[in-house]
Design an enzyme around this catalytic site. Structure first.
Site, PDB file in Angstrom:
ATOM      1  N   TYR B 281       0.818  -1.208   0.000  1.00  7.01           N
ATOM      2  CA  TYR B 281       0.000   0.000   0.000  1.00  7.01           C
ATOM      3  C   TYR B 281       0.851   1.258   0.000  1.00  7.01           C
ATOM      4  O   TYR B 281       0.432   2.290  -0.504  1.00  7.01           O
ATOM      5  CB  TYR B 281      -1.035  -0.038   1.125  1.00  7.01           C
ATOM      6  CG  TYR B 281      -2.256  -0.784   0.658  1.00  7.01           C
ATOM      7  CD1 TYR B 281      -3.220  -0.153  -0.107  1.00  7.01           C
ATOM      8  CD2 TYR B 281      -2.408  -2.143   0.893  1.00  7.01           C
ATOM      9  CE1 TYR B 281      -4.314  -0.836  -0.611  1.00  7.01           C
ATOM     10  CE2 TYR B 281      -3.497  -2.845   0.406  1.00  7.01           C
ATOM     11  CZ  TYR B 281      -4.452  -2.182  -0.352  1.00  7.01           C
ATOM     12  OH  TYR B 281      -5.529  -2.853  -0.868  1.00  7.01           O
ATOM     13  N   HIS B 434      -6.084  -2.793   6.251  1.00  9.53           N
ATOM     14  CA  HIS B 434      -5.479  -3.855   5.455  1.00  9.53           C
ATOM     15  C   HIS B 434      -4.578  -4.776   6.284  1.00  9.53           C
ATOM     16  O   HIS B 434      -3.867  -5.619   5.739  1.00  9.53           O
ATOM     17  CB  HIS B 434      -4.682  -3.262   4.286  1.00  9.53           C
ATOM     18  CG  HIS B 434      -5.570  -2.608   3.273  1.00  9.53           C
ATOM     19  ND1 HIS B 434      -6.462  -3.321   2.530  1.00  9.53           N
ATOM     20  CD2 HIS B 434      -5.711  -1.313   2.898  1.00  9.53           C
ATOM     21  CE1 HIS B 434      -7.128  -2.491   1.727  1.00  9.53           C
ATOM     22  NE2 HIS B 434      -6.707  -1.266   1.946  1.00  9.53           N
TER      23      HIS B 434
END
Lengths: 755, 755
Positions: B281, B434
């Site tokens: 990410y 996440h």
């Protein structure tokens, strides 16, 4: 006993003399023949020395060998008492020793430095000291146990290499030294693998090829023509038992079959140079075939070995290279380990000998350049000079059919190449003891990556942890069985009932091989013996549609039988399922699919009943998207299976298959297409053309005479492929009306656009 | 309502003015500010033009862009009415459009050819014509639906790129044209993703980072300082609901949490530059962070964005590159797709900006050279000039610990690098929405190949066939669960009971990170909250033994609990089992291992009861041999599992695991070693060092204070590793007697040879 021996020999000798060549010379026993004369020659050595420093690939190979051997000389060697299977210390050490001796011998000749000759001599004398004391190898697994190794095969490897080393240092040794080595080591060694193991030596088999070459090489090195004759024509074995089998279940030989080196060239090679066991074993046998042929050519040119059977040994080089994928890895026909390629060391000499004795084909230079190594001998010099003169051309692999059988009339392998796709379609004879029960099977490669796989063999060669590196029992129970292949299985039995005795009697028949038009290539073949009473006709087509980047495959299998059967057609796709267009029911836990013939190794993971629609399987492998589209009929069944049941030692790879099953059918038609249509990048995360380009595949007509398939693509075009099922004449005119539309063409098939 | 808005803005503005910088200038509304001024500057354009033809990597990138855009200009563009999820036509077309506009804008500046400006202008006007007519995107899956795309996130992507295009053609447009675009397109676009979607814009999350950067970029391009302030400090959202969650189950934000771009820099980055969501990410967020920072630096240098938080944005570049394996692929921390690497396009600008604004670190040039591409702007020019001047140095990745948490006090990632081995040990905070429940987990790479794997995420990004390319449900039920990772699972429950609310409150704690001695590197951490009442202490060590080619890993996990529990420690080796030294019983058919917490996705394939001996698992992957050796205790259980149960759509990869299970235990000690000891070649068929070099691993002592492990190797040496479990002071002196042998050392651990 001895007398009988001699008598038989004489007869064999005379027969060959008459048969093979009139110029066969009696042996010169005066020792006048000069050495080296096998793979290196006096002249070759002179030429090599003159060119050193100007032939980069040769210079590099030489430097590497020198570096390796220099280090080994410092380290010293060991000649241990034989004890282990492959992978174990004594096995690996004896193996290493013969390679070192061969290299050291060559270095002695090229560099003219006695230290290399001394190294070989010392090791040879150590072998000569110990060899007479060694009993038969203690490990009992082979039908022909060796002395240094667990099988005569490896002993023969040793002698093929060591003969070259002996030839190289022959003149460095005194006559007395030579006598010692020949008497204590070479002669008894050659006798052991021939006279004492005729069940190994007198075969038409890669084992015997090694045995014949080993005895032949040492015969040439020792200038022993009687021994040479044994190599060329076999040894007496009056106790031969025609029912005896080897460890793989193969017969030793057929009664009355010819034996010896020439028989081993004659029988397994088709006139096209295809080796009936398949490329994996050809690669292995290639070395003794060609190294011995080279030595024979150098020392006994009157044998004209390279002209034998219309030059089949040289043709076999070309055939073997064509049996590799875009990455140079051999197709998996019969027992074969994945990943074996033309970068294997035995292929170095194959390519170099093929170049040197086969008319200096410049395409071979490009393979040699990729191999980045040459043999340190006359052949390697020729290649190095060719590369230094920049005479190489790309080795272009095209679509090719290679016939099987000594006379080329026992089926064939058809290879269709189109774009990045390589399709291997097998309609051969059985392939001796390493054959699989997979008539009309295929495998598909895309840019060197296997996409629809042949499992290969169940063996981890030389990995001792896995059954000593030998064949695993799953090779017989799984890898050889029909269900392990992309071909038809009737009633959950393997073809020929999985019996070698039966399978080895038959072969499939070629029907069409037509590759002139790169947009439509057709390979078609028939099999009528795998399941008595059932006839199978499979046609594989590659179609290049101008609207799409990649060609696709059309696969048509027609089955007609006298009885009602269950038909399974497995499809061993490699990769991860992305999507299907049909609903399947995943089982809560996998169930074993069947009881025998390989079914006991398959889990059923999911199933579906389909009813006449096209089924589509879209999957991803190696960042490419593929789709399999198949026509189905009412009550067809789809099974998602996975390999791995009844595998107590995790010997199998747990890959998937899709099985299309028809129950209780007499005649059946399987039609499918396979597309490579898209790509994915995990770096850009872009999916391009993730979906099939084919809208619909349908049967327009299926009769005894014709099968017509329509393929509609997403861009609204419609193609029709029609094959004549009974007339493969290229010149015949055909006229056929389907749905009020008339099709006329000349030849056995047509592909036409539907307007 | 409007008044309140303005009031809140003013306050925010003043707060920032005071807080961030005194030199914050009022906006020049006269339009005097020149363009381009975001990623390209007037001066940059001049310098680029002057150097063209002498900066190969830049010239090449430029030529490729020109070729691409020239072809697109001929083809023409489409601005379709939004309709699809990712993978579908309208999604992919709008995505393509913003990339094309950005490139065309840059080409206009560099090549000074109006056709590129016209292309951008035409497309922008088409968007301006249609945008006001578009409703919210019809696909309903997102918590923040966009207009062009199904989520605001992608709309923000569009604006980040398009702002650059607009900046490039700003002076090509008339004032009236600019007014039209700003009024009909840019301002409502920016308002939509901010004002109308505060649940998207006002977060500390990669989504909001894109949103903030998008609004900020267009604000800079339009010279709209009020809008810029919104980007930097967030938008009013008085209706904020602190219980609201996004689609991944993450909270929108904590009540009272700071918002806007600076908050998004401050919170997720640790002082070391580690991004709490993990490198996958960070790679994604890296582009908006740095492209906007670059624009801000160019246009508002007084903001000193690159000095913010002690230069954390520039530090993050180095951290991110260090979070990649030998092939440049990012380690799989939290949700992450395998294969993502620093070759991703967003890393081109990351590296170039890091170089240009971060002091011209020559190691970054070697990464840029591998990327073989630069950004077509001032930063790319700097890199190209550096490479043209041959100033690059290798980017050497060393062992490194990267702290987590805004203040660097929420655990860390420890990376041990030794030889070809790279071990990633995770003892971080949760990593936002996440995050995975995998405290004290690890993964191991060997020469860039994952050997002991982290599963990564269950998602096929942008592959529409698989759930529209979005997260699959198995991401929650499998990939995030503890049993999917190489870490401890207690009583078949995931850590923190798999609840984000709980997990996100805690972090593991660093204990030791010591990598000065390349022969012995230690990373040690503790986790005390994953299972209340249970404390876990894991120590991972790399040991380089001079007798062996490769270093090996020692893994010690101490568990102490207030209650009796079942402990499972999975070991996700990748490859094929070659051999074990223990007898296991393969089940006839796989059974589902458990009911929940990921266990429902595992099949049990085989099991064994072990009793205090070392167990060994020898496997082969990618032609290398590995061995896992683990100490066991009486009644330990070994389970061979395979992923894939309860997976109705074949979404999971069917890889194996070995689970070491302890039943009914309060305290437990898991100790194992992992070796990469040998190689195999399918070409030469040679197996080298196929077996483990370790004879025996044993526990010499395990107390509250110390754990001592002895490792005996095959060459008869014996090593002892002792760790102090409660005192990690580097200077403390320790003295310990075990079996009448005294060990003394300074620091928290010792590795010593047993004589």
């Amino acid at each position: 006993m001895n007398k009988i021996h001699i008598l038989v020999f004489s007869i064999a000798f005379v027969l060959v003399s008459c048969n093979k060549t009139a110029e066969f010379k009696t042996v010169d026993k005066t020792g006048e023949q000069s050495h080296p004369s096998l793979v290196l020659t006096k002249k070759g050595v002179k030429d090599i020395r003159a060119n050193l420093g100007q032939i980069p690939i040769f210079d590099k190979t030489l430097a590497a060998a020198q570096k390796e051997i220099d280090a080994e000389i410092i380290k010293g060697f060991d000649v241990p008492v034989p004890k282990d299977y492959s992978g174990g210390y004594t096995h690996e050490t004896h193996k290493k020793n013969y390679i070192l001796m061969q290299k050291a011998g060559v270095l002695y000749q090229i560099l003219d430095d006695d230290k290399y000759a001394k190294y070989v001599k010392d090791m040879l004398f150590e072998y000569a000291r110990q060899y007479p004391t060694w009993p038969i190898h203690p490990k009992p697994r082979s039908y022909a146990r060796g002395k240094l190794f667990w099988q005569c095969l490896n002993d023969s490897n040793w002698l093929v290499y060591t003969s070259q080393a002996y030839d190289c240092i022959y003149e460095y040794l005194s006559e007395e030294e030579r006598n010692t080595l020949e008497t204590d080591l070479f002669k008894p060694f050659a006798d052991y693998i021939s006279k004492e193991n005729p069940q190994f030596f007198n075969r038409v088999h890669n084992h015997a090829t090694w045995g014949n070459a080993a005895v032949g090489m040492i015969a040439l090195a020792m200038d022993d023509d009687a021994l040479l004759d044994r190599a060329l024509n076999g040894v007496n074995d009056d106790k031969f038992d025609p029912d005896e089998k080897d460890n793989d279940g193969g017969y030793i030989r057929k009664d009355g079959q010819k034996i010896g080196f020439f028989a081993n060239v004659n029988e397994p090679f088709s006139p096209d140079g295809y080796f009936t066991e398949g490329p994996y074993y050809q690669r292995y046998a290639s070395y003794p075939f060609l190294i011995f042929a080279q030595a024979l050519q150098n020392k006994k040119p009157e044998q004209k070995v390279f002209e034998y059977k219309d030059g089949v040994l040289l043709k076999s080089v070309n055939a073997l290279l064509n049996l590799s994928n875009a990455d140079g890895e051999f197709f998996l026909l019969n027992d074969a380990q994945k990943g074996m390629s033309y970068f294997n060391s035995s292929l170095i000499s194959t390519v170099d000998i093929g170049y040197h004795f086969g008319g200096n084909n410049p395409e071979l230079l490009s393979i040699a350049e990729m191999q980045d190594e040459v043999t340190l001998d006359d052949a390697g010099l020729a290649v190095a000079l060719g590369i230094a003169a920049a005479r190489e051309k790309p080795f272009v692999k095209k679509s090719i059919e290679l016939s099987d059988g000594a006379n080329g009339d026992e089926g064939a392998v058809g290879i269709l190449r189109s774009g990045d796709m390589e399709l291997v379609f097998k309609y051969t004879a059985h392939g001796l003891s390493h054959g699989h029960y997979d008539k009309l099977s295929f495998a598909l490669f895309d840019g060197g990556t296997e996409v629809v796989q042949d499992y290969g063999m169940s063996r981890f060669v030389n990995i001792e942890q896995k059954g000593g590196g030998n064949y695993l029992k799953e090779n017989t129970t799984w890898a050889k069985q029909s269900i392990a292949h992309n071909t038809l299985v009737q009633n959950e039995k393997s073809q020929f009932n999985g019996k070698y005795d039966i399978g080895s009697k038959y072969h499939s028949n070629k029907y069409i091989f037509s590759v002139e038009d790169e947009n439509i290539q057709v390979a078609s073949a028939k099999e009528e013996n795998a399941y008595p009473g059932t006839k199978i006709h499979r046609t594989m087509v590659t179609i290049k549609d101008k609207d799409y980047q990649n060609p696709y495959v059309l696969d048509i299998m027609r089955v007609s039988s006298e009885s009602s059967n269950q038909y399974d057609l497995p499809f061993f796709f490699l990769g991860q399922i992305m999507q299907t267009n049909f609903d399947y029911k995943k089982l809560d836990a996998p169930e074993i699919l069947g009881n025998s013939a390989g079914y006991q190794h398959l889990y059923k993971e999911a199933g579906a009943l389909v009813n006449g629609e096209n089924i589509k399987l879209n999957w991803l492998q190696n960042d490419k998207f593929y789709t399999y589209s198949a026509i189905t009929f009412n009550n067809d069944e789809v099974i998602f299976g996975r390999i791995g049941a009844n595998d107590p030692d995790f010997n199998l790879r747990n890959e998937q298959t899709l099985i299309l099953r028809k129950n209780n059918a007499k005649d059946a038609l399987f039609v499918s297409t396979i597309e490579s249509h898209g790509t994915y990048s995990p770096v850009s995360e872009l999916a391009v053309n993730a979906y099939s380009n084919i809208d619909d595949v349908s049967v327009l007509l299926d009769s005894k005479e014709y099968t017509a398939i329509q393929i509609n693509t997403k861009n609204d075009t419609s193609k029709v492929f029609i094959i004549s099922n009974e007339n493969n004449d290229k010149e015949s005119e055909h006229k056929l009306t389907i749905d009020n539309k008339e099709y006329t063409w000349r030849g056995s098939y047509i592909l036409t656009e539907n307007k």
